[in-house]
Design an enzyme around this catalytic site. Structure first.
Site, PDB file in Angstrom:
ATOM      1  N   ARG A 221       0.815  -1.321  -0.022  1.00 27.47           N
ATOM      2  CA  ARG A 221      -0.050   0.096   0.011  1.00 27.47           C
ATOM      3  C   ARG A 221       0.755   1.095   0.000  1.00 27.47           C
ATOM      4  NH1 ARG A 221      -3.462  -2.798  -1.603  1.00 27.47           N
ATOM      5  NH2 ARG A 221      -5.432  -3.462  -0.503  1.00 27.47           N
ATOM      6  N   HIS A 269      -0.771   0.230 -10.052  1.00 24.19           N
ATOM      7  CA  HIS A 269      -1.522  -0.755  -8.976  1.00 24.19           C
ATOM      8  C   HIS A 269      -2.167  -2.138  -9.741  1.00 24.19           C
ATOM      9  CE1 HIS A 269      -3.617  -1.113  -4.761  1.00 24.19           C
ATOM     10  NE2 HIS A 269      -3.374  -2.323  -5.365  1.00 24.19           N
TER      11      HIS A 269
HETATM   12  N1  LIG Z   1      -0.556  -4.345  -5.295  1.00 24.40           N
HETATM   13  C1  LIG Z   1      -1.398  -5.317  -5.320  1.00 24.40           C
HETATM   14  O1  LIG Z   1      -1.954  -5.393  -6.541  1.00 24.40           O
HETATM   15  C2  LIG Z   1      -1.925  -5.984  -4.147  1.00 24.40           C
HETATM   16  C3  LIG Z   1      -2.754  -7.090  -4.421  1.00 24.40           C
HETATM   17  C4  LIG Z   1      -2.859  -7.910  -3.183  1.00 24.40           C
HETATM   18  C5  LIG Z   1      -2.791  -7.567  -2.148  1.00 24.40           C
HETATM   19  N2  LIG Z   1      -1.843  -6.239  -1.675  1.00 24.40           N
HETATM   20  C6  LIG Z   1      -1.562  -5.997  -0.315  1.00 24.40           C
HETATM   21  O2  LIG Z   1      -0.411  -6.992   0.049  1.00 24.40           O
HETATM   22  C7  LIG Z   1      -1.069  -6.911   1.620  1.00 24.40           C
HETATM   23  C8  LIG Z   1      -0.456  -8.438   1.675  1.00 24.40           C
HETATM   24  O3  LIG Z   1      -1.360  -9.504   1.778  1.00 24.40           O
HETATM   25  P1  LIG Z   1      -1.419 -11.072   2.115  1.00 24.40           P
HETATM   26  O4  LIG Z   1      -2.201 -11.675   1.507  1.00 24.40           O
HETATM   27  O5  LIG Z   1       0.221 -11.534   1.970  1.00 24.40           O
HETATM   28  O6  LIG Z   1      -1.422 -10.759   3.852  1.00 24.40           O
HETATM   29  P2  LIG Z   1      -1.446 -11.733   5.000  1.00 24.40           P
HETATM   30  O7  LIG Z   1      -1.247 -13.095   4.640  1.00 24.40           O
HETATM   31  O8  LIG Z   1      -2.189 -11.101   5.929  1.00 24.40           O
HETATM   32  O9  LIG Z   1       0.090 -11.456   5.487  1.00 24.40           O
HETATM   33  C9  LIG Z   1       0.661 -10.142   5.979  1.00 24.40           C
HETATM   34  C10 LIG Z   1       2.109 -10.417   6.671  1.00 24.40           C
HETATM   35  O10 LIG Z   1       2.536  -9.341   7.192  1.00 24.40           O
HETATM   36  C11 LIG Z   1       3.088  -9.529   8.643  1.00 24.40           C
HETATM   37  N3  LIG Z   1       2.844  -8.391   9.304  1.00 24.40           N
HETATM   38  C12 LIG Z   1       1.655  -7.545   9.598  1.00 24.40           C
HETATM   39  N4  LIG Z   1       1.865  -6.634  10.622  1.00 24.40           N
HETATM   40  C13 LIG Z   1       3.110  -6.830  10.850  1.00 24.40           C
HETATM   41  C14 LIG Z   1       3.822  -6.054  11.763  1.00 24.40           C
HETATM   42  N5  LIG Z   1       3.355  -5.116  12.706  1.00 24.40           N
HETATM   43  N6  LIG Z   1       5.070  -6.484  12.055  1.00 24.40           N
HETATM   44  C15 LIG Z   1       5.673  -7.314  11.448  1.00 24.40           C
HETATM   45  N7  LIG Z   1       4.943  -8.262  10.402  1.00 24.40           N
HETATM   46  C16 LIG Z   1       3.747  -7.822  10.149  1.00 24.40           C
HETATM   47  C17 LIG Z   1       2.249 -10.880   9.105  1.00 24.40           C
HETATM   48  O11 LIG Z   1       2.914 -11.518   9.951  1.00 24.40           O
HETATM   49  P3  LIG Z   1       2.305 -12.807  10.974  1.00 24.40           P
HETATM   50  O12 LIG Z   1       2.548 -13.891   9.554  1.00 24.40           O
HETATM   51  O13 LIG Z   1       2.994 -13.151  11.828  1.00 24.40           O
HETATM   52  O14 LIG Z   1       0.951 -12.569  11.112  1.00 24.40           O
HETATM   53  C18 LIG Z   1       2.112 -11.549   7.703  1.00 24.40           C
HETATM   54  O15 LIG Z   1       3.461 -12.375   7.573  1.00 24.40           O
HETATM   55  C19 LIG Z   1      -2.150  -6.777   1.663  1.00 24.40           C
HETATM   56  O16 LIG Z   1      -2.405  -6.474   2.764  1.00 24.40           O
HETATM   57  C20 LIG Z   1      -2.443  -5.926   0.615  1.00 24.40           C
HETATM   58  O17 LIG Z   1      -2.386  -4.598   1.198  1.00 24.40           O
HETATM   59  C21 LIG Z   1      -1.465  -5.587  -2.698  1.00 24.40           C
END
Ligand SMILES: NC(=O)c1ccc[n+]([C@@H]2O[C@H](COP(=O)([O-])OP(=O)(O)OC[C@H]3O[C@@H](n4cnc5c(N)ncnc54)[C@H](OP(=O)(O)O)[C@@H]3O)[C@@H](O)[C@H]2O)c1
Length: 306
Positions: A221, A269
């Protein structure tokens, strides 16, 4: 069973028949102000009014991975929020990040510029041990990306809240190990969810901890990154470049300094798109599982923020 669908920017004319076909047992309707009460809402960036009016929901299903926009709303604490998990996004994210890492490491941007000017030139091969890649966030997308980058024999570091164990990835956890993670990394990939803890994480202090000639890839983001701090780190020469897919304001405003910066590569994006048919199949499967009282993957913890 009634299902309402609303999206701020998806094509409802395609989504509603798709959802209806995947859930023949349900009546799927476009949500409009005053719509009848539904059992489930399938949403992307809905207005507060939908939440306030739909008082009989058994769950809210988010048609994306990121729930930051949804969690800005006042949501009833009793209604579970379920996000897409993967649904064809992790392979796209792996493609995008590997492409950006390799383009930078192999200097394909420089070769493109040379060839465009009719210049047949060679650059000295670089060693991948000098390009450790750090992935912030080792969730559904980050883990896939870290594994994919490791397949190209780059040293890979990963950072998450809880401890992970991933073959080929040196895993760091929590605030206490963030500095060690950053100083072990030269290329930084952001795949964190946007939460109060992660907003503005990529600021001058954190960027300065990256190895010299660092490179930033933000695919999470826009608000993870402090724009002015990135520009300053690029202009001071500490960072060699950045590939950015996400921005604080989208579309990126016409006068924003990122547009013309020679060290920044931009995309609109598009690193991991929501794929309609995969997403619809997953949402229908989750609703069916919820109806059977079974646990579903992708349950969001509103307190944690992701
Ligand atoms: N650009 C695009 O087209 C696009 C598309 C889809 C998604 N996204 C973005 O990608 C993000 C990630 O997606 P995802 O599905 O991989 O999310 P996810 O499965 O919820 O994974 C989030 C990861 O971040 C870690 N995390 C969260 N808060 C943290 C903190 N304060 N300190 C350290 N680590 C932290 C979590 O740790 P834990 O494993 O320990 O909980 C987890 O490993 C989404 O939230 C979205 O914003 C972008």
């Amino acid at each position: 069973m009634r299902v309402v669908y609303f999206s701020a920017d998806q094509d409802h004319a395609a989504w509603i028949p798709g959802l209806q076909a995947a859930m023949p047992w349900a009546d799927v309707q476009l949500w409009q102000p005053g719509s009848a009460l539904a059992d489930y809402a399938v949403v992307w960036k809905p207005p507060q009014r939908l939440i306030d009016e739909q008082t009989a929901l058994r769950a809210l299903l988010n048609t994306g991975a990121g729930v930051d926009a949804l969690l800005q709303l006042r949501l009833p604490s009793t209604v579970p929020v379920v996000r897409l998990d993967d649904a064809g996004m992790s392979v796209q994210m792996a493609e995008y990040v590997c492409h950006a890492v390799i383009r930078h490491f192999r200097e394909f941007d420089g070769y493109e510029a040379d060839m465009a000017q009719g210049r047949w030139s060679y650059r000295k091969p670089r060693s991948r041990v000098d390009f450790p890649v750090g992935v912030l966030g080792l969730g559904v997308l980050g883990e896939r990306v870290a594994r994919a980058v490791a397949q190209f024999d780059f040293p890979v570091n990963g950072w998450s809240r809880s401890q992970k164990s991933i073959a080929g990835v040196q895993c760091f956890k929590g605030d206490g190990q963030l500095d060690a993670f950053l100083s072990a990394s030269r290329v930084l990939v952001c795949l964190l969810p946007l939460t109060p803890d992660t907003e503005n994480l990529l600021n001058t202090e954190r960027l300065a901890r990256l190895q010299p000639q660092g490179y930033v890839i933000n695919v999470a983001r826009g608000a993870h990154l402090v724009d002015a701090d990135l520009l300053q780190a690029l202009d001071s020469g500490h960072l060699a470049g950045a590939t950015l897919d996400v921005f604080r304001v989208e579309p990126l405003p016409a006068r924003h300094a990122f547009w013309q910066h020679p060290k920044i590569t931009l995309t609109p994006h598009t690193s991991a798109r929501t794929l309609r048919s995969e997403s619809i199949a997953q949402i229908a499967g989750k609703i069916a599982a919820l109806e059977r009282g079974e646990p579903v993957a992708g349950r969001v913890d509103p307190i944690r923020g992701y």
